[in-house]
Design an enzyme around this catalytic site. Structure first.
Site, PDB file in Angstrom:
ATOM      1  N   ARG A 175       0.853  -1.188   0.000  1.00 20.69           N
ATOM      2  CA  ARG A 175       0.000   0.000   0.000  1.00 20.69           C
ATOM      3  C   ARG A 175       0.893   1.244   0.000  1.00 20.69           C
ATOM      4  O   ARG A 175       2.016   1.211   0.511  1.00 20.69           O
ATOM      5  CB  ARG A 175      -0.898   0.036   1.242  1.00 20.69           C
ATOM      6  CG  ARG A 175      -2.068  -0.929   1.192  1.00 20.69           C
ATOM      7  CD  ARG A 175      -3.144  -0.489   0.192  1.00 20.69           C
ATOM      8  NE  ARG A 175      -4.300  -1.373   0.179  1.00 20.69           N
ATOM      9  CZ  ARG A 175      -4.486  -2.381  -0.681  1.00 20.69           C
ATOM     10  NH1 ARG A 175      -3.589  -2.656  -1.606  1.00 20.69           N
ATOM     11  NH2 ARG A 175      -5.586  -3.112  -0.624  1.00 20.69           N
ATOM     12  N   HIS A 233      -1.711   0.961  -9.570  1.00 21.19           N
ATOM     13  CA  HIS A 233      -2.325  -0.033  -8.678  1.00 21.19           C
ATOM     14  C   HIS A 233      -2.929  -1.197  -9.488  1.00 21.19           C
ATOM     15  O   HIS A 233      -4.128  -1.467  -9.426  1.00 21.19           O
ATOM     16  CB  HIS A 233      -3.396   0.620  -7.787  1.00 21.19           C
ATOM     17  CG  HIS A 233      -3.715  -0.216  -6.575  1.00 21.19           C
ATOM     18  ND1 HIS A 233      -3.955   0.324  -5.328  1.00 21.19           N
ATOM     19  CD2 HIS A 233      -3.840  -1.549  -6.407  1.00 21.19           C
ATOM     20  CE1 HIS A 233      -4.212  -0.648  -4.477  1.00 21.19           C
ATOM     21  NE2 HIS A 233      -4.150  -1.793  -5.110  1.00 21.19           N
TER      22      HIS A 233
HETATM   23  P1  NDP Z   1      -1.591 -12.008   4.150  1.00 25.49           P
HETATM   24  O1  NDP Z   1      -2.399 -11.621   5.326  1.00 25.49           O
HETATM   25  O2  NDP Z   1      -1.742 -13.386   3.592  1.00 25.49           O
HETATM   26  O3  NDP Z   1      -0.035 -11.820   4.487  1.00 25.49           O
HETATM   27  C1  NDP Z   1       0.445 -10.741   5.211  1.00 25.49           C
HETATM   28  C2  NDP Z   1       1.896 -11.010   5.552  1.00 25.49           C
HETATM   29  O4  NDP Z   1       2.450  -9.836   6.158  1.00 25.49           O
HETATM   30  C3  NDP Z   1       2.062 -12.160   6.569  1.00 25.49           C
HETATM   31  O5  NDP Z   1       3.200 -12.924   6.239  1.00 25.49           O
HETATM   32  C4  NDP Z   1       2.278 -11.414   7.879  1.00 25.49           C
HETATM   33  O6  NDP Z   1       3.057 -12.132   8.830  1.00 25.49           O
HETATM   34  C5  NDP Z   1       3.043 -10.203   7.386  1.00 25.49           C
HETATM   35  N1  NDP Z   1       2.957  -9.097   8.362  1.00 25.49           N
HETATM   36  C6  NDP Z   1       1.865  -8.369   8.692  1.00 25.49           C
HETATM   37  N2  NDP Z   1       2.177  -7.454   9.628  1.00 25.49           N
HETATM   38  C7  NDP Z   1       3.484  -7.621   9.896  1.00 25.49           C
HETATM   39  C8  NDP Z   1       4.384  -6.996  10.778  1.00 25.49           C
HETATM   40  N3  NDP Z   1       4.019  -5.991  11.597  1.00 25.49           N
HETATM   41  N4  NDP Z   1       5.671  -7.419  10.801  1.00 25.49           N
HETATM   42  C9  NDP Z   1       6.068  -8.434  10.000  1.00 25.49           C
HETATM   43  N5  NDP Z   1       5.254  -9.082   9.133  1.00 25.49           N
HETATM   44  C10 NDP Z   1       3.985  -8.679   9.087  1.00 25.49           C
HETATM   45  O7  NDP Z   1      -1.876 -10.910   3.018  1.00 25.49           O
HETATM   46  P2  NDP Z   1      -1.750 -11.090   1.436  1.00 25.49           P
HETATM   47  O8  NDP Z   1      -0.434 -11.681   1.156  1.00 25.49           O
HETATM   48  O9  NDP Z   1      -2.954 -11.733   0.870  1.00 25.49           O
HETATM   49  O10 NDP Z   1      -1.801  -9.560   0.963  1.00 25.49           O
HETATM   50  C11 NDP Z   1      -0.831  -8.649   1.407  1.00 25.49           C
HETATM   51  C12 NDP Z   1      -1.136  -7.249   0.906  1.00 25.49           C
HETATM   52  O11 NDP Z   1      -0.852  -7.140  -0.475  1.00 25.49           O
HETATM   53  C13 NDP Z   1      -2.589  -6.790   1.012  1.00 25.49           C
HETATM   54  O12 NDP Z   1      -2.930  -6.417   2.338  1.00 25.49           O
HETATM   55  C14 NDP Z   1      -2.608  -5.618   0.070  1.00 25.49           C
HETATM   56  O13 NDP Z   1      -2.243  -4.448   0.750  1.00 25.49           O
HETATM   57  C15 NDP Z   1      -1.520  -5.964  -0.953  1.00 25.49           C
HETATM   58  N6  NDP Z   1      -2.088  -6.257  -2.273  1.00 25.49           N
HETATM   59  C16 NDP Z   1      -1.803  -5.381  -3.292  1.00 25.49           C
HETATM   60  C17 NDP Z   1      -2.269  -5.617  -4.557  1.00 25.49           C
HETATM   61  C18 NDP Z   1      -1.907  -4.710  -5.683  1.00 25.49           C
HETATM   62  O14 NDP Z   1      -2.465  -4.855  -6.782  1.00 25.49           O
HETATM   63  N7  NDP Z   1      -1.023  -3.769  -5.501  1.00 25.49           N
HETATM   64  C19 NDP Z   1      -3.129  -6.778  -4.867  1.00 25.49           C
HETATM   65  C20 NDP Z   1      -3.346  -7.652  -3.713  1.00 25.49           C
HETATM   66  C21 NDP Z   1      -2.829  -7.383  -2.474  1.00 25.49           C
HETATM   67  P3  NDP Z   1       2.504 -13.526   9.467  1.00 25.49           P
HETATM   68  O15 NDP Z   1       2.611 -14.526   8.352  1.00 25.49           O
HETATM   69  O16 NDP Z   1       3.429 -13.816  10.575  1.00 25.49           O
HETATM   70  O17 NDP Z   1       1.089 -13.252   9.894  1.00 25.49           O
HETATM   71  C1  OXD Z   2      -6.106  -5.856  -2.970  1.00 28.52           C
HETATM   72  C2  OXD Z   2      -5.698  -4.928  -4.046  1.00 28.52           C
HETATM   73  O1  OXD Z   2      -5.820  -5.594  -1.798  1.00 28.52           O
HETATM   74  O2  OXD Z   2      -6.141  -5.165  -5.205  1.00 28.52           O
HETATM   75  O3  OXD Z   2      -6.737  -6.889  -3.280  1.00 28.52           O
HETATM   76  O4  OXD Z   2      -4.957  -3.985  -3.792  1.00 28.52           O
END
Ligand code: NDP
Ligand code: OXD
Length: 310
Positions: free
Chosen positions: A225, A273
């Site tokens: 983000r 995005h």
């Molecule tokens: P998940 O919830 O599956 O994964 C999040 C990961 O981040 C986990 O490994 C988690 O650790 C880690 N994490 C969260 N907070 C912390 C922290 N404070 N310190 C260390 N590690 C942390 O989410 P997704 O992978 O499905 O999606 C991630 C993000 O990708 C979305 O929230 C969105 O913002 C972004 N996104 C962007 C898109 C785009 O088109 N640009 C499309 C889709 C998603 P743990 O495994 O230990 O819980």
């Molecule tokens: C999502 C994105 O979070 O598209 O799914 O950014």
């Protein structure tokens, strides 16, 4: 059972509400109308939700988000502590995130950006061969997206590490966990790829203090983000040579304003995005399965931990 389909995007009802209604026959799905009255919603399906969603519909008990990131929902006024928030998991997005990361990484490491520049000058100049060992990649966030990104890059023989809160064991991917191990992770990383969710803990994580701990001549690829990056810190780091380039898909303000200095900086590659698009059929199938499970009282995956914010 009433479900409100709450989106400020101009989504075609026939493409979204009709198939959702067909897949969830035991509920009635209503479209969101600006200036409309409450439909007495029990559940919401949300994507770019309207600001007054929870104020107009105070009976909502669960929200099903049509994307992976739920940060926009948490910014809405009136989201009660008892409301369950459920997100999309993968639905065709993880492979796109991996493609995006590979594109940006390979463009830098194989110097295709340099060949683009040389073509404009009609110059036939072979660049030095890649020394893969010098292209250490670090993936921030090892969830659904980060795991696929790290696995894909590992399959191309780059040295890869992943950092997450709890640490994830993956073949070929070095594991780093928690805030204590962030400095060691950054110190071994040259190409930093961000797939974190936006929470109070991760906001501003890409800032001068962290980015200057990367290997010299670093690159940033950010798909999480916009608010992960302290935008005013980026260009001074590029000017100093600490960073050589950045590929950014997400920004503090979207659409990125025309006056933003990133647009005209050749060291920064910008996309609007689109790292991963929510694919309609996959998303509809997944969200309707989740809602049908919820209605039958069965356990769900993708439920957001309200205290962690993701
Ligand atoms: P998940 O919830 O599956 O994964 C999040 C990961 O981040 C986990 O490994 C988690 O650790 C880690 N994490 C969260 N907070 C912390 C922290 N404070 N310190 C260390 N590690 C942390 O989410 P997704 O992978 O499905 O999606 C991630 C993000 O990708 C979305 O929230 C969105 O913002 C972004 N996104 C962007 C898109 C785009 O088109 N640009 C499309 C889709 C998603 P743990 O495994 O230990 O819980
Ligand atoms: C999502 C994105 O979070 O598209 O799914 O950014």
């Amino acid at each position: 059972m009433n479900i409100i389909f709450a989106s400020t995007l101009d989504l075609d009802d026939d493409a979204w509400i009709k198939p959702l209604q067909a897949a969830i026959p035991s509920a009635r799905i209503h479209g969101w109308s600006h200036n409309g009255a409450s439909v007495g919603a029990d559940l919401a399906i949300a994507w770019n939700p309207p600001q007054d969603l929870f104020q107009r519909e105070p009976g909502i008990k669960a929200v099903f988000n049509l994307g992976a990131g739920v940060d926009a929902l948490f910014r809405l006024p009136g989201l009660g502590d008892g409301v369950s928030v459920v997100r999309i998991e993968d639905a065709g997005m993880a492979v796109q995130m991996a493609e995006y990361a590979v594109y940006a990484l390979v463009r830098a490491s194989r110097q295709f950006d340099e060949y683009e520049r040389l073509q404009k000058l009609k110059r036939w100049e072979q660049q030095p061969d890649i020394q893969r060992g010098k292209w250490t990649v670090g993936v921030l966030g090892m969830g659904v997206m980060g795991t696929r990104v790290a696995q894909t890059i590992a399959s191309l023989d780059y040295p890869v590490a992943g950092w997450s809160r709890s640490g994830k064991d993956l073949p070929g991917v070095q594991k780093f966990a928690g805030a204590d191990e962030l400095p060691a992770f950054l110190a071994r990383t040259r190409v930093l790829i961000n797939t974190l969710p936006l929470t109070s803990e991760t906001r501003g994580i890409l800032r001068r203090e962290t980015l200057q701990q990367l290997q010299p001549g670093a690159y940033l690829i950010s798909m999480g983000r916009g608010a992960h990056l302290v935008e005013e810190d980026l260009q001074p780091l590029l000017d100093s040579g600490q960073l050589l380039g950045a590929t950014l898909d997400v920004f503090q303000q979207e659409p990125l304003p025309e006056s933003h200095p990133f647009w005209s900086d050749p060291r920064i590659t910008i996309t609007p995005h689109v790292a991963a698009a929510s694919l309609r059929e996959e998303t509809i199938e997944q969200v309707s399965n989740k809602i049908n499970c919820y209605l039958r009282g069965e356990p769900l995956t993708g439920v957001v931990a309200r205290d962690r914010g993701y």
